[in-house]
Write a protein that holds these residues in place. Structure first.
Motif, PDB file in Angstrom:
ATOM      1  N   VAL A 207       0.847  -1.197   0.000  1.00 32.09           N
ATOM      2  CA  VAL A 207       0.000   0.000   0.000  1.00 32.09           C
ATOM      3  C   VAL A 207       0.874   1.235   0.000  1.00 32.09           C
ATOM      4  CG1 VAL A 207      -1.932  -1.139   1.100  1.00 32.09           C
ATOM      5  CG2 VAL A 207      -0.140  -0.177   2.512  1.00 32.09           C
ATOM      6  N   GLY A 208       0.277   2.418   0.109  1.00 31.72           N
ATOM      7  CA  GLY A 208       1.018   3.671   0.026  1.00 31.72           C
ATOM      8  C   GLY A 208       2.041   3.854   1.133  1.00 31.72           C
ATOM      9  N   GLU A 209       2.981   4.741   0.883  1.00 27.28           N
ATOM     10  CA  GLU A 209       4.071   4.982   1.830  1.00 27.28           C
ATOM     11  C   GLU A 209       3.571   5.515   3.169  1.00 27.28           C
ATOM     12  OE1 GLU A 209       6.787   7.587  -0.039  1.00 27.28           O
ATOM     13  OE2 GLU A 209       7.363   6.184  -1.631  1.00 27.28           O
ATOM     14  N   HIS A 210       2.432   6.168   3.168  1.00 26.32           N
ATOM     15  CA  HIS A 210       1.949   6.820   4.384  1.00 26.32           C
ATOM     16  C   HIS A 210       0.876   5.996   5.095  1.00 26.32           C
ATOM     17  CE1 HIS A 210       4.229  10.296   3.094  1.00 26.32           C
ATOM     18  NE2 HIS A 210       3.567  10.312   1.947  1.00 26.32           N
ATOM     19  N   SER A 211       0.832   4.700   4.810  1.00 18.40           N
ATOM     20  CA  SER A 211      -0.148   3.852   5.491  1.00 18.40           C
ATOM     21  C   SER A 211       0.194   3.756   6.976  1.00 18.40           C
ATOM     22  CB  SER A 211      -0.167   2.455   4.872  1.00 18.40           C
ATOM     23  OG  SER A 211       1.069   1.799   5.090  1.00 18.40           O
ATOM     24  N   GLN A 212      -0.828   3.538   7.785  1.00 15.76           N
ATOM     25  CA  GLN A 212      -0.651   3.513   9.237  1.00 15.76           C
ATOM     26  C   GLN A 212      -0.761   2.088   9.769  1.00 15.76           C
ATOM     27  OE1 GLN A 212      -2.957   6.851  11.178  1.00 15.76           O
ATOM     28  NE2 GLN A 212      -3.865   6.956   9.146  1.00 15.76           N
ATOM     29  N   PRO A 213       0.060   1.714  10.745  1.00 15.11           N
ATOM     30  CA  PRO A 213      -0.038   0.374  11.349  1.00 15.11           C
ATOM     31  C   PRO A 213      -1.417   0.179  11.980  1.00 15.11           C
ATOM     32  CG  PRO A 213       1.986   1.487  12.022  1.00 15.11           C
ATOM     33  CD  PRO A 213       1.137   2.514  11.351  1.00 15.11           C
ATOM     34  N   PRO A 214      -1.870  -1.067  12.058  1.00 14.05           N
ATOM     35  CA  PRO A 214      -3.189  -1.330  12.661  1.00 14.05           C
ATOM     36  C   PRO A 214      -3.265  -0.832  14.099  1.00 14.05           C
ATOM     37  CG  PRO A 214      -2.376  -3.262  11.516  1.00 14.05           C
ATOM     38  CD  PRO A 214      -1.248  -2.290  11.538  1.00 14.05           C
ATOM     39  N   SER A 215      -4.336  -0.176  14.423  1.00 15.18           N
ATOM     40  CA  SER A 215      -4.591   0.311  15.781  1.00 15.18           C
ATOM     41  C   SER A 215      -6.085   0.550  15.909  1.00 15.18           C
ATOM     42  CB  SER A 215      -3.828   1.612  16.044  1.00 15.18           C
ATOM     43  OG  SER A 215      -4.319   2.654  15.221  1.00 15.18           O
ATOM     44  N   LEU A 216      -6.532   0.753  17.140  1.00 15.52           N
ATOM     45  CA  LEU A 216      -7.947   1.043  17.347  1.00 15.52           C
ATOM     46  C   LEU A 216      -8.356   2.325  16.634  1.00 15.52           C
ATOM     47  CD1 LEU A 216      -8.400   0.130  21.128  1.00 15.52           C
ATOM     48  CD2 LEU A 216      -9.191  -1.161  19.129  1.00 15.52           C
ATOM     49  N   ARG A 217      -7.435   3.308  16.606  1.00 14.35           N
ATOM     50  CA  ARG A 217      -7.749   4.572  15.929  1.00 14.35           C
ATOM     51  C   ARG A 217      -7.912   4.365  14.429  1.00 14.35           C
ATOM     52  NH1 ARG A 217      -4.975   8.432  13.307  1.00 14.35           N
ATOM     53  NH2 ARG A 217      -3.000   7.360  13.681  1.00 14.35           N
ATOM     54  N   VAL A 218      -7.020   3.581  13.837  1.00 17.19           N
ATOM     55  CA  VAL A 218      -7.081   3.319  12.400  1.00 17.19           C
ATOM     56  C   VAL A 218      -8.347   2.537  12.053  1.00 17.19           C
ATOM     57  CG1 VAL A 218      -5.973   2.064  10.513  1.00 17.19           C
ATOM     58  CG2 VAL A 218      -4.582   3.430  12.074  1.00 17.19           C
ATOM     59  N   ILE A 219      -8.659   1.523  12.873  1.00 14.02           N
ATOM     60  CA  ILE A 219      -9.888   0.757  12.649  1.00 14.02           C
ATOM     61  C   ILE A 219     -11.107   1.663  12.799  1.00 14.02           C
ATOM     62  CG2 ILE A 219     -11.333  -1.088  13.580  1.00 14.02           C
ATOM     63  CD1 ILE A 219      -8.722  -2.536  14.361  1.00 14.02           C
ATOM     64  N   GLY A 220     -11.070   2.538  13.806  1.00 10.94           N
ATOM     65  CA  GLY A 220     -12.179   3.465  14.023  1.00 10.94           C
ATOM     66  C   GLY A 220     -12.394   4.397  12.854  1.00 10.94           C
ATOM     67  N   GLN A 221     -11.306   4.791  12.178  1.00  9.14           N
ATOM     68  CA  GLN A 221     -11.439   5.650  11.007  1.00  9.14           C
ATOM     69  C   GLN A 221     -12.234   4.950   9.900  1.00  9.14           C
ATOM     70  OE1 GLN A 221      -7.374   6.546  10.026  1.00  9.14           O
ATOM     71  NE2 GLN A 221      -7.192   8.206  11.534  1.00  9.14           N
ATOM     72  N   GLY A 222     -11.954   3.658   9.727  1.00  9.95           N
ATOM     73  CA  GLY A 222     -12.701   2.906   8.721  1.00  9.95           C
ATOM     74  C   GLY A 222     -14.174   2.797   9.074  1.00  9.95           C
ATOM     75  N   ILE A 223     -14.475   2.543  10.347  1.00  6.88           N
ATOM     76  CA  ILE A 223     -15.866   2.425  10.779  1.00  6.88           C
ATOM     77  C   ILE A 223     -16.595   3.756  10.610  1.00  6.88           C
ATOM     78  CG2 ILE A 223     -17.362   1.986  12.763  1.00  6.88           C
ATOM     79  CD1 ILE A 223     -15.234   0.024  13.776  1.00  6.88           C
ATOM     80  N   GLN A 224     -15.927   4.856  10.975  1.00  6.40           N
ATOM     81  CA  GLN A 224     -16.549   6.175  10.828  1.00  6.40           C
ATOM     82  C   GLN A 224     -16.819   6.499   9.357  1.00  6.40           C
ATOM     83  OE1 GLN A 224     -13.880   8.877  12.785  1.00  6.40           O
ATOM     84  NE2 GLN A 224     -14.268   8.018  14.816  1.00  6.40           N
ATOM     85  N   TYR A 225     -15.875   6.140   8.502  1.00  6.00           N
ATOM     86  CA  TYR A 225     -16.064   6.384   7.067  1.00  6.00           C
ATOM     87  C   TYR A 225     -17.289   5.632   6.547  1.00  6.00           C
ATOM     88  CZ  TYR A 225     -15.066   6.399   2.043  1.00  6.00           C
ATOM     89  OH  TYR A 225     -15.150   6.536   0.676  1.00  6.00           O
ATOM     90  N   ALA A 226     -17.407   4.341   6.932  1.00  2.71           N
ATOM     91  CA  ALA A 226     -18.546   3.545   6.483  1.00  2.71           C
ATOM     92  C   ALA A 226     -19.864   4.099   7.029  1.00  2.71           C
ATOM     93  CB  ALA A 226     -18.367   2.091   6.915  1.00  2.71           C
ATOM     94  N   ALA A 227     -19.859   4.548   8.297  1.00  2.00           N
ATOM     95  CA  ALA A 227     -21.089   5.046   8.909  1.00  2.00           C
ATOM     96  C   ALA A 227     -21.545   6.353   8.274  1.00  2.00           C
ATOM     97  CB  ALA A 227     -20.881   5.237  10.410  1.00  2.00           C
ATOM     98  N   ARG A 228     -20.588   7.184   7.845  1.00  2.59           N
ATOM     99  CA  ARG A 228     -20.951   8.468   7.226  1.00  2.59           C
ATOM    100  C   ARG A 228     -21.568   8.280   5.848  1.00  2.59           C
ATOM    101  NH1 ARG A 228     -15.856  10.274   9.232  1.00  2.59           N
ATOM    102  NH2 ARG A 228     -14.983   9.991   7.142  1.00  2.59           N
ATOM    103  N   ARG A 229     -21.152   7.233   5.166  1.00  7.82           N
ATOM    104  CA  ARG A 229     -21.651   7.000   3.814  1.00  7.82           C
ATOM    105  C   ARG A 229     -22.866   6.074   3.853  1.00  7.82           C
ATOM    106  NH1 ARG A 229     -17.447   5.356  -0.606  1.00  7.82           N
ATOM    107  NH2 ARG A 229     -19.495   4.957  -1.533  1.00  7.82           N
TER     108      ARG A 229
END
Length: 433
Positions: A207-229
């Motif tokens: 993936v891209g150079e600026h990808s972030q290691p797995p964490s609760l914050r990173v997982i939460g970002q995905g959940i928030q993105y899905a909930a907004r859409r």
């Protein structure tokens, strides 16, 4: 007139362009097909073995309850991993893990007295490995084909999976009835080994150079993105509601044996949905001319529930097979349009996490539905469980569509996310050329 009829038939055929144009797509397709075909033998063997050892529908459905926690935790974590590490390596290592789990199931089946607790433990471990694997595989598909080819790629992938679901359970049922469950687990093990070796042929997909290691914050970002859409949220909720309410597969051993009095034809019940799904996929060319994907998902999911409910009233197994095939066709149409929404609108840097969430919606609904079906069947009857589930599915899907109006109004031609991804991929493909 004849030429016009032939032209209309040609528009229904599956588009093979992704297969011809991408080597890695071919590897993903073949390896996934082999893996899935083998898994279908275990799919029939495991519940049959549990039912034979316990004589309890709920004991079979309890496998779904046991797998829920691993699916939630590792599905979300696997999605975050897919957005950070080489997705090829994820496929290889998780494939090896599933090989080991399957070998343990085979060894247990060969014992004079197979242990039920081993089956449950292996089921949970396999759920962990599958939860870590699937987001990486799903996230790879949009990377290995052109953006305009995604609907065709989704249809081809679905076609191979449905072929496996058609052949695997039928052969598995015959094999179990003639040679025993150990042989089914043995074939599953060989298929897992072959598929994992095929994954070695993929090129690395970092993936891209600026990808972030797995964490609760990173997982939460995905959940928030899905909930907004709301368009994405609709794909998850409709599928979960439909599958939770109308998932009678756990009842097939009892349905074939105690209700329809055709235990030797058990494998046909497992394959019937795949027949309908396969026919729907083979004629999926028309889906490329549909733009209101959310509406198509809702209508197809409601048809799934209606067909399941009617199948529960079947006076004989052939009647049941027809309506289970109709249910499978409806589910396939729903799945095709859900996949197109995901693949054409989700940015690559979020694709792994959203694939993890998608996997949860795809797995948790059926697993919860199996537990619901088994419990209702034990409290009432097998027929009551199947018919009531179909009715509740139609009602639940209708209520979901009414609550998520943006999903119902989704149009791929004008949706802002679809337009953005289309423009980004067009620019990337122009640069590569």
């Amino acid at each position: 007139m004849a030429a016009s009829f032939r032209a209309r038939l040609a528009r229904l055929r599956v588009d093979l362009t992704p297969w011809r144009g991408s080597r890695d797509f071919r590897i993903l397709l073949v390896s996934g097909s082999v893996f899935f075909l083998g898994a279908m033998f275990g799919y029939v063997a495991l519940p049959f073995q549990l039912y034979s050892l316990t004589q309890s529908n709920f004991a079979v459905g309890a496998m779904g309850l046991i797998n829920i926690v691993p699916l939630v935790v590792f599905g979300l974590y696997g999605g975050a991993l897919a957005d950070h590490v080489d997705r090829r390596k994820m496929l290889i290592f998780t494939g090896l893990a599933q090989v080991v789990v399957c070998a343990v199931l085979l060894a247990n089946a060969l014992l004079a007295s197979p242990q039920v607790w081993v089956i449950y433990v292996c089921g949970a471990l396999n759920a962990i490995a599958a939860s870590l694997q699937r987001p990486s595989r799903d996230a790879l598909f949009p990377r290995v084909v052109k953006h305009a080819e995604l609907p065709a790629a989704v249809a081809l992938n679905a076609l191979t999976l449905q072929a496996g679901q058609l052949v695997g359970p039928a052969l598995g049922g015959v094999l179990i009835g003639t040679a025993g469950v150990a042989w089914a687990f043995g074939i599953e093990l060989v298929a897992f080994v072959i598929a994992t070796l095929l994954y070695l042929g993929l090129k690395p997909y970092r993936v891209g150079e600026h990808s972030q290691p797995p964490s609760l914050r990173v997982i939460g970002q995905g959940i928030q993105y899905a909930a907004r859409r709301k368009d994405l949220l609709g794909t998850y909720v409709v599928d979960m509601v439909g599958m939770f309410m109308a998932m009678p597969i756990v009842l097939f051993p009892a349905f074939a044996t105690d209700v329809l009095k055709e235990p030797k034809l058990l494998g046909l019940l497992y394959s019937a949905e795949a027949v309908g799904a396969l026919l729907a996929t083979l004629s999926s060319g028309w889906t490329q001319r549909v733009h209101h994907h959310g509406r198509a998902v809702v209508l197809a999911a409601a048809c799934w529930g209606a067909a399941i409910g009617v199948a529960g009233l079947a006076p004989n197994i052939w009647f049941a097979l027809v309506f289970l095939a109709l249910a499978g066709a409806s589910d396939m149409v729903s799945g095709l349009f859900r996949s197109v929404i995901w693949n054409q609108t989700i940015p690559d840097e979020m694709r792994g996490r959203l694939a993890g969430i998608e996997m949860l919606s795809y797995m948790l609904g059926p697993m919860g539905g199996q537990s619901r079906s088994g419990l209702v069947a034990d409290l009432t009857s097998v027929r009551t469980s199947i018919v009531s589930g179909g009715i509740l599915c139609v009602a639940g899907v209708a209520a979901t569509a009414a609550a998520l109006r943006d999903f119902w109004r989704y149009d791929a031609r004008t949706d802002e996310h679809a337009v953005r991804e289309r423009e980004l991929r067009a620019a990337a493909e122009a640069n590569e050329a």
